[in-house]
Design a protein around this motif. Structure first.
Motif, PDB file in Angstrom:
ATOM      1  N   ARG A  12       0.847  -1.200   0.000  1.00 24.15           N
ATOM      2  CA  ARG A  12       0.000   0.000   0.000  1.00 24.15           C
ATOM      3  C   ARG A  12       0.881   1.248   0.000  1.00 24.15           C
ATOM      4  N   PRO A  13       0.332   2.389  -0.422  1.00 23.83           N
ATOM      5  CA  PRO A  13       1.075   3.637  -0.240  1.00 23.83           C
ATOM      6  C   PRO A  13       1.447   3.777   1.238  1.00 23.83           C
ATOM      7  N   GLY A  14       2.664   4.091   1.512  1.00 26.50           N
ATOM      8  CA  GLY A  14       3.146   4.166   2.892  1.00 26.50           C
ATOM      9  C   GLY A  14       3.941   2.947   3.296  1.00 26.50           C
ATOM     10  N   GLY A  15       3.841   1.845   2.534  1.00 20.65           N
ATOM     11  CA  GLY A  15       4.715   0.710   2.761  1.00 20.65           C
ATOM     12  C   GLY A  15       4.119  -0.511   3.422  1.00 20.65           C
ATOM     13  N   ASP A  16       2.860  -0.471   3.877  1.00 19.41           N
ATOM     14  CA  ASP A  16       2.264  -1.649   4.509  1.00 19.41           C
ATOM     15  C   ASP A  16       1.933  -2.703   3.455  1.00 19.41           C
ATOM     16  N   VAL A  17       2.173  -3.967   3.802  1.00 16.97           N
ATOM     17  CA  VAL A  17       1.827  -5.071   2.906  1.00 16.97           C
ATOM     18  C   VAL A  17       0.309  -5.210   2.875  1.00 16.97           C
ATOM     19  N   ALA A  18      -0.236  -5.380   1.687  1.00 14.89           N
ATOM     20  CA  ALA A  18      -1.681  -5.462   1.494  1.00 14.89           C
ATOM     21  C   ALA A  18      -2.092  -6.888   1.170  1.00 14.89           C
ATOM     22  N   GLU A  19      -3.391  -7.164   1.283  1.00 18.90           N
ATOM     23  CA  GLU A  19      -3.951  -8.444   0.844  1.00 18.90           C
ATOM     24  C   GLU A  19      -3.831  -8.537  -0.667  1.00 18.90           C
ATOM     25  N   ASP A  20      -3.645  -9.770  -1.170  1.00 18.48           N
ATOM     26  CA  ASP A  20      -3.645  -9.959  -2.615  1.00 18.48           C
ATOM     27  C   ASP A  20      -5.019  -9.636  -3.167  1.00 18.48           C
ATOM     28  N   GLY A  21      -5.049  -9.084  -4.349  1.00 19.01           N
ATOM     29  CA  GLY A  21      -6.305  -8.794  -5.004  1.00 19.01           C
ATOM     30  C   GLY A  21      -6.071  -8.293  -6.406  1.00 19.01           C
ATOM     31  N   TRP A  22      -7.067  -8.443  -7.247  1.00 17.93           N
ATOM     32  CA  TRP A  22      -6.974  -7.948  -8.615  1.00 17.93           C
ATOM     33  C   TRP A  22      -8.337  -7.439  -9.033  1.00 17.93           C
ATOM     34  N   PRO A  23      -8.452  -6.318  -9.643  1.00 20.86           N
ATOM     35  CA  PRO A  23      -7.331  -5.464 -10.022  1.00 20.86           C
ATOM     36  C   PRO A  23      -6.702  -4.791  -8.807  1.00 20.86           C
ATOM     37  N   VAL A  24      -5.450  -4.455  -8.960  1.00 23.18           N
ATOM     38  CA  VAL A  24      -4.717  -3.822  -7.872  1.00 23.18           C
ATOM     39  C   VAL A  24      -5.230  -2.391  -7.719  1.00 23.18           C
ATOM     40  N   PRO A  25      -5.559  -1.972  -6.488  1.00 25.77           N
ATOM     41  CA  PRO A  25      -6.041  -0.606  -6.289  1.00 25.77           C
ATOM     42  C   PRO A  25      -4.993   0.429  -6.715  1.00 25.77           C
ATOM     43  N   PRO A  26      -5.438   1.598  -7.156  1.00 28.11           N
ATOM     44  CA  PRO A  26      -4.498   2.652  -7.535  1.00 28.11           C
ATOM     45  C   PRO A  26      -3.546   2.979  -6.388  1.00 28.11           C
ATOM     46  N   GLY A  27      -2.299   3.204  -6.736  1.00 29.79           N
ATOM     47  CA  GLY A  27      -1.298   3.579  -5.742  1.00 29.79           C
ATOM     48  C   GLY A  27      -0.602   2.410  -5.080  1.00 29.79           C
ATOM     49  N   TYR A  28      -1.157   1.194  -5.203  1.00 27.71           N
ATOM     50  CA  TYR A  28      -0.489   0.021  -4.659  1.00 27.71           C
ATOM     51  C   TYR A  28       0.657  -0.357  -5.594  1.00 27.71           C
ATOM     52  N   ARG A  29       1.661  -1.019  -5.041  1.00 27.33           N
ATOM     53  CA  ARG A  29       2.818  -1.397  -5.853  1.00 27.33           C
ATOM     54  C   ARG A  29       3.165  -2.864  -5.636  1.00 27.33           C
ATOM     55  N   THR A  30       3.695  -3.442  -6.685  1.00 29.45           N
ATOM     56  CA  THR A  30       4.346  -4.738  -6.635  1.00 29.45           C
ATOM     57  C   THR A  30       5.208  -4.811  -7.879  1.00 29.45           C
ATOM     58  N   HIS A  31       5.977  -5.844  -8.016  1.00 27.36           N
ATOM     59  CA  HIS A  31       6.857  -5.936  -9.178  1.00 27.36           C
ATOM     60  C   HIS A  31       6.024  -6.180 -10.434  1.00 27.36           C
ATOM     61  N   PRO A  32       6.291  -5.462 -11.520  1.00 30.34           N
ATOM     62  CA  PRO A  32       5.489  -5.635 -12.733  1.00 30.34           C
ATOM     63  C   PRO A  32       5.606  -7.017 -13.360  1.00 30.34           C
ATOM     64  N   ARG A  33       6.635  -7.786 -12.984  1.00 33.06           N
ATOM     65  CA  ARG A  33       6.770  -9.128 -13.566  1.00 33.06           C
ATOM     66  C   ARG A  33       5.574 -10.004 -13.190  1.00 33.06           C
TER      67      ARG A  33
END
Length: 200
Positions: free
Chosen positions: A69-90
């Protein structure tokens, strides 16, 4: 490697210098980062990456990285990924990138060989440790009905480090014979998948 080889996921920033890296280590010692090994805009790096991917029987596969999540907390998996969330594009684009770059753009792999490297080879590598993988990566009677139907002329990765996006050119995805993507649209309530476990 330099501090600028790291992207801090909490903010999406490239680490500017050693001072900023020391600051982040002090304030967020477990913070997740992307590590950039190759610059695909560099001709030598791109050539090395291509040679590595074209070695005989190189499997195309990816590992997972948590959503942040924005701010660095690990989020639950989900799709589509909410705006602002990050993970590796691979996680969203490795296979489509293979078909775009190594099949369509460069002709380095045939379509059939790319399918084999993205499906059968990873399953075979895992099969000794994970018997359930013997039913993956194949289209035959008795195999798991996990299928991806795509247009080889339009399939392409769209995910970046800054923003995740599903790959283009994928028409249907079936898991266990059930649609999870149909006519290019995600069916978020379809959840036929089962965990693949080693059985040990």
């Amino acid at each position: 490697m330099r501090p600028s080889s790291l992207t801090y996921l909490a903010t999406g920033e490239r680490i500017a210098d050693a001072e900023r890296l020391r600051e982040l280590r002090a304030t967020d010692p477990g913070g997740l980062v992307f590590v950039s090994f190759f610059d695909e805009d560099d001709e030598d790096d791109r050539a090395l990456l291509r040679r590595s991917l074209l070695l005989p029987d190189t499997a195309i596969a990816t590992d997972a990285m948590p959503l942040v999540r924005p701010g660095g907390d690990v989020a639950e998996d989900g799709w589509p990924v909410p705006p602002g969330y990050r993970t590796h594009p691979r996680g969203a684009g490795s296979y489509a990138r293979t078909f775009r770059w190594l099949v369509r753009e460069s002709g380095a792999l045939s379509l059939a060989e790319a399918v084999r490297r993205c499906s059968l080879l990873p399953a075979q590598i895992l099969a000794d440790s994970v018997p359930a993988m013997a039913g993956k990566g194949r289209v035959r009677v008795g195999a798991d009905a996990d299928l991806v139907l795509f247009d080889p002329e339009t399939i392409s990765d769209r995910a970046t480090y800054a923003a995740l996006a599903p790959s283009a050119g994928i028409r249907h995805v079936l898991v266990g014979g059930e649609f999870v993507v149909r006519d290019g649209g995600l069916l978020p309530d379809a959840r036929p998948g089962r965990p693949v476990r080693s059985g040990r």
